[in-house]
Design a protein around this motif. Structure first.
Motif, short mmCIF file in Angstrom:
data_model
loop_
_atom_site.label_atom_id
_atom_site.label_comp_id
_atom_site.label_asym_id
_atom_site.label_seq_id
_atom_site.Cartn_x
_atom_site.Cartn_y
_atom_site.Cartn_z
N PRO A 53 0.84 -1.21 0.00
CA PRO A 53 0.00 0.00 0.00
C PRO A 53 0.87 1.26 0.00
O PRO A 53 1.85 1.35 0.73
N LEU A 54 0.49 2.22 -0.83
CA LEU A 54 1.23 3.48 -0.92
C LEU A 54 0.39 4.61 -0.34
O LEU A 54 -0.85 4.54 -0.33
N PRO A 55 1.03 5.67 0.14
CA PRO A 55 0.25 6.81 0.62
C PRO A 55 -0.48 7.48 -0.52
O PRO A 55 0.05 7.58 -1.64
N ALA A 56 -1.68 7.95 -0.27
CA ALA A 56 -2.44 8.70 -1.27
C ALA A 56 -2.45 10.18 -0.92
O ALA A 56 -3.10 10.97 -1.60
N GLN A 57 -1.74 10.56 0.13
CA GLN A 57 -1.66 11.95 0.57
C GLN A 57 -0.44 12.09 1.47
O GLN A 57 0.10 11.09 1.96
N PRO A 58 0.04 13.30 1.68
CA PRO A 58 1.12 13.50 2.64
C PRO A 58 0.57 13.48 4.06
O PRO A 58 -0.65 13.51 4.28
N PHE A 59 1.47 13.40 5.05
CA PHE A 59 1.09 13.72 6.41
C PHE A 59 0.98 15.25 6.47
O PHE A 59 1.96 15.94 6.21
N VAL A 60 -0.19 15.76 6.80
CA VAL A 60 -0.39 17.20 6.86
C VAL A 60 -0.66 17.58 8.31
O VAL A 60 -1.65 17.14 8.90
N VAL A 61 0.23 18.38 8.90
CA VAL A 61 0.11 18.75 10.31
C VAL A 61 -0.07 20.26 10.42
O VAL A 61 0.26 21.00 9.49
N PRO A 62 -0.60 20.75 11.54
CA PRO A 62 -0.74 22.20 11.72
C PRO A 62 0.61 22.90 11.65
O PRO A 62 1.66 22.31 11.95
N GLN A 63 0.58 24.18 11.30
CA GLN A 63 1.83 24.95 11.19
C GLN A 63 2.60 24.95 12.51
O GLN A 63 3.83 24.82 12.52
N ARG A 64 1.89 25.07 13.63
CA ARG A 64 2.57 25.11 14.93
C ARG A 64 3.32 23.80 15.18
O ARG A 64 4.43 23.80 15.74
N SER A 65 2.73 22.69 14.77
CA SER A 65 3.37 21.39 14.97
C SER A 65 4.56 21.22 14.03
O SER A 65 5.62 20.71 14.44
#
Length: 454
Positions: A53-65
């Motif tokens: 299985p491959l990612p279909a999106q990036p890990f998206v985190v809040p700017q502060r994180s």
């Protein structure tokens, strides 16, 4: 927060979520098949695992994180550097203080001031999100850690798959800027030799990363070429001025030693005046004993620095007999580790790619006892308190369908000359490895880029 966002973020640690943005899956422009095909086409030759299985999106985190990852990395790297420098007046002495074999550091230049100036030039910690936020497990400090090419390539893919433009620092551009600083401070021409070995790679697609790296330097006005060690001496252009006054050390001496590759051409280049970066002194900052020194506390650390270490560095100690404080009580260290295997991880002080790491709760009692006793006899390891990694949702694809899984990523923000240089993540898309270690090469973990909202 929309219902789709709420369902996608269910069970996530607050560090991963902000409630102000939609679920990235709702912004996807491509189908499962299109995403799968794009990943295979664009990432070929960049060392990104493309099995399963491959990612279909990036890990998206809040700017502060996102920003916090680099702040924690920068602060703890400075403390580790200072702890190592305090071990002696020169680099051979510091290596000896850490129990390192002199033969493992054949490229120490003897120019201690230069080694000191650039020892922390490139670094990539491994961080998990625990109950109290980012927990830094170890540092990779060298020119050979994985992540720059993979993060650059994955980030480029995600710019084409979603309607939202996510943001992430570019590791390849940050690395070039670090070398620009070296040229400016030392008055050197922009000419760099990328020194490495392609090893057993035969397929030209497998060496695409090499051209990608050179292209980034050339775009910024560098003369840049790749050299195998046996071609390096000729490439120097002697007699006369060096054609390449700078070298990017894109290899690990231990790897070359294991493969029987001579380092004499590299030493000859150093003797001729090539500034090879990062210097091999950087490897001492990656020694896990250095992290243990910061965890235990140094006399020169301020109260603020101790608070940062206590908050973001799991309790770590060198495997030496004696008593130590743990959770407010005094313990005999070896007895503590033997009696509570579920609470600790045993790591060789010098190692990479998850090798020679034992997670107590995933190790047979007899094997744990044997390994711990051996580590305390040799004093060549550290014990670290186990951190339960928080999970977050990630959309995955097998090329035909899309589905969301809860994964526990290891986050690796990169620093180049103290600049943020993007962030990679490793995780298991399916069942975690039996040993509990998140490793691509050893246990087949997957990789992805960590981005934030533009």
């Amino acid at each position: 927060m929309s219902s789709s966002t709420a369902s996608a973020q269910a069970g996530s640690h607050p560090w991963f979520t902000d409630g102000e943005h939609p679920d990235p899956a709702s912004l996807r422009l491509l189908s499962a098949a299109e995403t799968h095909e794009l990943l295979h086409r664009e990432l070929a030759g960049l060392s990104v695992p493309l099995e399963g299985p491959l990612p279909a999106q990036p890990f998206v985190v809040p700017q502060r994180s996102y920003d916090e990852l680099f702040d924690v990395a920068r602060t703890l790297l400075a403390l580790v550097r200072r702890a190592v420098l305090a071990l002696g007046g020169g680099w051979p002495e510091r290596a000896e203080a850490l129990g390192a074999e002199p033969g493992d550091y054949p490229l120490l230049s003897g120019l201690d001031h230069t080694e000191t100036e650039y020892c922390s030039m490139m670094a990539r910690p491994d961080i998990v999100i625990g109950e109290r936020g980012p927990q830094l497990l170890e540092f990779n400090v060298s020119g050979t850690f994985g992540g720059p090419n993979e993060t650059h390539g994955l980030s480029a893919v995600w710019r084409r798959t979603h309607s939202e433009r996510f943001f992430g620092h570019d590791p390849l551009a940050a690395r070039v800027r670090a070398f620009e600083d070296v040229c400016a401070s030392r008055g050197l021409p922009r000419a760099i030799a990328v020194v490495g070995s392609l090893g057993d790679l035969l397929d030209t697609a497998d060496v695409r990363f090499q051209e990608l790296e050179l292209e980034q330097f050339r775009r910024r006005g560098f003369t840049a070429d790749f050299f195998e060690p046996d071609a390096l001496t000729e490439a120097l252009g002697r007699p006369g001025s060096l054609r390449y006054p700078l070298g990017l050390r894109n290899f690990a001496p231990a790897d070359w030693k294991e493969r029987g590759i001579s380092m004499e051409p590299v030493r000859d280049a150093q003797r001729s005046g090539m500034l090879l970066l990062p210097p091999q002194s950087s490897g001492l900052l990656a020694n896990k004993k250095a992290l243990a020194l910061v965890s235990e506390g140094r006399p020169w650390m301020t109260r603020a620095e101790r608070r940062i270490a206590d908050r973001h560095l799991p309790w770590t100690r060198i495997t030496l007999p004696g008593r130590t404080a743990w959770r407010g009580e005094e313990h005999e260290l070896v007895r503590l580790v033997l009696d509570r295997p579920e609470r600790f991880v045993l790591k060789k002080a010098i190692g990479m790619m998850g090798r020679e790491v034992l997670v107590g709760r995933h190790t047979e009692p007899v094997d744990w006892q044997r390994a711990v006793q051996a580590a305390f006899v040799s004093g060549d390891s550290v014990v670290q308190e186990y951190v339960e990694a928080a999970t977050c949702p990630l959309e995955l694809t097998d090329g035909q369908s899309l589905y969301t899984a809860q994964v526990a990523p290891v986050l690796s923000p990169m620093l180049f000359g103290d600049r943020p240089g993007g962030c990679m993540a490793r995780y298991y898309a399916a069942k975690p490895a039996a040993g509990g270690v998140v490793s691509v090469s050893a246990y087949g973990a997957s990789e992805n880029a960590v981005l934030t909202w533009a």
